[in-house]
Scaffold this motif. Structure first.
Motif, PDB file in Angstrom:
ATOM      1  N   LEU A 171       8.646   7.038   3.332  1.00 14.97           N
ATOM      2  CA  LEU A 171       8.486   5.588   3.223  1.00 14.97           C
ATOM      3  C   LEU A 171       8.704   4.885   4.558  1.00 14.97           C
ATOM      4  O   LEU A 171       8.231   3.770   4.770  1.00 14.97           O
ATOM      5  CB  LEU A 171       9.451   5.027   2.172  1.00 14.97           C
ATOM      6  CG  LEU A 171       9.082   5.306   0.709  1.00 14.97           C
ATOM      7  CD1 LEU A 171      10.134   4.721  -0.226  1.00 14.97           C
ATOM      8  CD2 LEU A 171       7.702   4.731   0.377  1.00 14.97           C
ATOM      9  N   GLY A 172       9.413   5.533   5.465  1.00 10.69           N
ATOM     10  CA  GLY A 172       9.624   4.953   6.786  1.00 10.69           C
ATOM     11  C   GLY A 172       8.353   4.849   7.600  1.00 10.69           C
ATOM     12  O   GLY A 172       8.319   4.167   8.633  1.00 10.69           O
ATOM     13  N   THR A 173       7.278   5.516   7.166  1.00  9.13           N
ATOM     14  CA  THR A 173       6.009   5.446   7.887  1.00  9.13           C
ATOM     15  C   THR A 173       5.127   4.296   7.396  1.00  9.13           C
ATOM     16  O   THR A 173       4.031   4.089   7.923  1.00  9.13           O
ATOM     17  CB  THR A 173       5.229   6.759   7.726  1.00  9.13           C
ATOM     18  OG1 THR A 173       4.825   6.921   6.356  1.00  9.13           O
ATOM     19  CG2 THR A 173       6.080   7.949   8.137  1.00  9.13           C
ATOM     20  N   VAL A 174       5.585   3.563   6.398  1.00 12.02           N
ATOM     21  CA  VAL A 174       4.778   2.494   5.812  1.00 12.02           C
ATOM     22  C   VAL A 174       4.734   1.293   6.764  1.00 12.02           C
ATOM     23  O   VAL A 174       5.740   0.910   7.356  1.00 12.02           O
ATOM     24  CB  VAL A 174       5.346   2.080   4.441  1.00 12.02           C
ATOM     25  CG1 VAL A 174       4.631   0.846   3.907  1.00 12.02           C
ATOM     26  CG2 VAL A 174       5.209   3.234   3.451  1.00 12.02           C
ATOM     27  N   GLY A 175       3.547   0.712   6.932  1.00 11.99           N
ATOM     28  CA  GLY A 175       3.364  -0.460   7.778  1.00 11.99           C
ATOM     29  C   GLY A 175       2.918  -1.665   6.970  1.00 11.99           C
ATOM     30  O   GLY A 175       2.738  -1.584   5.749  1.00 11.99           O
ATOM     31  N   THR A 176       2.725  -2.789   7.640  1.00 11.72           N
ATOM     32  CA  THR A 176       2.290  -4.021   6.975  1.00 11.72           C
ATOM     33  C   THR A 176       1.213  -4.717   7.795  1.00 11.72           C
ATOM     34  O   THR A 176       1.078  -4.482   8.997  1.00 11.72           O
ATOM     35  CB  THR A 176       3.454  -5.014   6.778  1.00 11.72           C
ATOM     36  OG1 THR A 176       3.891  -5.483   8.064  1.00 11.72           O
ATOM     37  CG2 THR A 176       4.618  -4.374   6.050  1.00 11.72           C
ATOM     38  N   PHE A 177       0.467  -5.577   7.143  1.00 11.27           N
ATOM     39  CA  PHE A 177      -0.400  -6.528   7.822  1.00 11.27           C
ATOM     40  C   PHE A 177      -0.504  -7.757   6.947  1.00 11.27           C
ATOM     41  O   PHE A 177      -0.265  -7.705   5.738  1.00 11.27           O
ATOM     42  CB  PHE A 177      -1.786  -5.940   8.125  1.00 11.27           C
ATOM     43  CG  PHE A 177      -2.587  -5.565   6.902  1.00 11.27           C
ATOM     44  CD1 PHE A 177      -3.306  -6.525   6.188  1.00 11.27           C
ATOM     45  CD2 PHE A 177      -2.638  -4.256   6.472  1.00 11.27           C
ATOM     46  CE1 PHE A 177      -4.054  -6.176   5.069  1.00 11.27           C
ATOM     47  CE2 PHE A 177      -3.385  -3.892   5.356  1.00 11.27           C
ATOM     48  CZ  PHE A 177      -4.089  -4.855   4.649  1.00 11.27           C
TER      49      PHE A 177
END
Length: 521
Positions: A171-177
């Protein structure tokens, strides 16, 4: 050795790659310096979100064995707007080796990434003997998302068979935009050019995040994999692996801030395609609303809030570095005028910002000003009262007074205000993102260290060579690493809406600021 010119005019980029692949064996390609680009396209539909293949071609690179996907982590994530930033964005990334079934997951929460969409793979093969490159294959992945909701923050994770970002330990690899809002609202964007790989580029990137930009403009000369920059296969020192380092360096910002590039002379990598942009086509998925996707893939526009942004390819009109001079046959300039006319008439667009690589007005002792830009585009900027022009190419910060017809129409001191509707156009060179700095012929003059100079000796590149000139429009000069911050403040109809433009040094200090103001529609 490439596709014959007459044949190339009738072929798409994908067809040209297939032509080269069929004509030359791998051994011949290595000996002759040709390089191949291939893609495996995948797309799927889910409610509210679609993914589409941007460049569907057959796989043209050497076959590569896959490894256990659990041992391979994606890197180099970078975002780019689609044609409409309110509803479209592309997520791109890289893997170091071939993987199976790459995909993106997207959702409204980091713990809810249930929407899974197949990704497109573009494989870029560079044989040993091309510049300084070793035998190297790069794998770029793209997921173009459409039908998003305006003003919404999304969470996403990229993966492949064996590496699923929805797994708790990843889950630490999840990003946002965050998509553009449906209505006018205040926002900030940043810009620079000439970054490359190194400490100063990394330092500027870290400062960009602190500005909380809605998007970032890169005014060309992106990674410097081709350090010569002449756009020819004779260029020395080319190393495709530089892009691996560059995308890893910029990921901190680009994984959450759409990273919108224009192409400079160092981005013409002549080994991949006749126009030099075959490698760029593998790495980027940009808006496809430009005039000539075949020859000028870095020419496009988008609207964010009340601001229209236009990316141009000045290689098409550059007298100084003519590798691609005239490649569009005039279609780019014709398209530019159509865009300017459309945006100036649009009821929801107040500001027009144009960015590209070569400088219209700069006093650097290295490249100075490009006569092709002054000849082809500056008259259009003035005719349609463009609000801000951003360039790179010269590795320093310089800002002009307000210019019209090549002369100072209005002095614009630090802290001053320009009114494009009546005054003219302001030009900013923001080419100090990371590469080694150039020089000025006059002393630096910037916020807190003003050194007024009535005239500066410089030159302009013309079709007949360098022409020396003495200019009075050079208002701010700062010879150190820096970037541009622009704060956009909408206003009710009939009131003054503003662009507040700041030059920010790598130290975080402000070296320049001014305002562009016009009546809101």
């Amino acid at each position: 050795m490439g596709v014959p010119e007459k044949l190339a005019e009738r072929m798409s980029m994908a067809e040209q790659h297939e032509y080269l692949r069929a004509r030359f064996s791998r051994r011949t390609m290595i000996r002759g310096g040709a390089v191949t680009l291939g893609a495996v396209a995948g797309g799927a539909f889910v409610p509210g979100v679609t993914a589409q293949a941007a460049v569907p071609t057959r796989h043209a690179a050497p076959a590569a064995a896959t490894v256990d996907g659990a041992h391979v982590a994606p890197f180099g994530r970078h975002l780019a707007w689609g044609n409409d930033p309110r509803t479209e964005i592309t997520v791109s990334w890289q893997v170091p080796v071939a993987v199976k079934k790459p995909f993106i997951r997207i959702g409204a929460h980091p713990w809810d990434l249930s929407r899974k969409i197949e990704a497109e793979v573009r494989t870029l093969y560079t044989p040993a003997g091309v510049g300084a490159s070793g035998d190297h294959t790069q794998y770029y992945l793209h997921a173009r998302l459409t039908r998003l909701r305006p003003g919404r923050t999304y969470y996403y994770g990229v993966g492949h068979q064996g590496f699923d970002p929805a797994e708790p330990h990843l889950l630490g690899t999840v990003g946002t935009f965050t998509t553009a809002p449906a209505h006018k609202a205040p926002f900030t964007f940043t810009a620079f050019g000439d970054e490359g790989v190194g400490y100063h580029g990394l330092a500027n990137n870290s400062l960009l995040l602190g500005q909380n930009p809605a998007f970032h403009l890169h005014a060309g000369d992106i990674a410097y994999a081709d350090p010569a920059g002449a756009g020819k296969t004779a260029d020395t020192g080319f190393d495709a692996r530089t892009w691996d380092s560059f995308l890893a360096q910029t990921e901190t910002v680009a994984k959450q801030v759409p990273w919108m590039p224009a192409y400079g002379n160092h981005d013409m990598e002549a080994w991949y395609s006749p126009n030099g942009y075959g490698g760029e086509d593998a790495r980027w998925t940009l808006p496809d609303n430009g005039p000539d996707r075949k020859n000028l893939p870095g020419v496009y526009s988008f609207v964010y809030g009340n601001t229209a942004v236009i990316s141009l390819d000045a290689n098409d009109i550059s007298f100084e570095i003519p590798a691609n001079l005239g490649i569009s046959g005039g279609t780019q300039t014709k398209w530019l005028e159509g865009q300017l006319k459309k945006f100036r008439a649009a009821k929801d667009v107040d500001f027009i910002v144009v960015f590209f690589h070569h400088c219209a007005y700069c006093t650097s002792t290295a490249h100075a000003s490009e006569g092709g830009v002054r000849q082809e585009w500056v008259p259009l900027f003035e005719k349609y009262t463009v609000d801000l022009v951003i360039n790179g190419h010269n590795h320093q910060y310089e800002r002009t007074d307000v210019i019209k017809a090549g002369e100072v129409a209005k002095e614009l001191p630090i802290g001053g205000t320009a009114y494009p509707e009546t005054d003219g156009v302001v030009y900013v060179t923001a080419g100090a993102a990371g590469r080694s700095l150039y020089a000025f012929s006059a002393p630096d003059t910037y916020e807190g260290h003003e050194h007024e100079t009535d005239s500066v000796a410089s030159f302009v590149n013309t079709k007949d060579g360098k022409v020396h000139e003495t200019v009075g429009w050079s208002r701010v000069r700062y010879l150190n690493y820096s970037f541009l911050r622009v704060d956009v403040s909408p206003a009710p109809r009939g009131r003054q809406t503003t662009l507040k433009v700041s030059g920010i040094a790598e130290t975080g200090d402000r070296v320049d600021h001014f305002t562009v103001s016009r009546t809101a529609k």
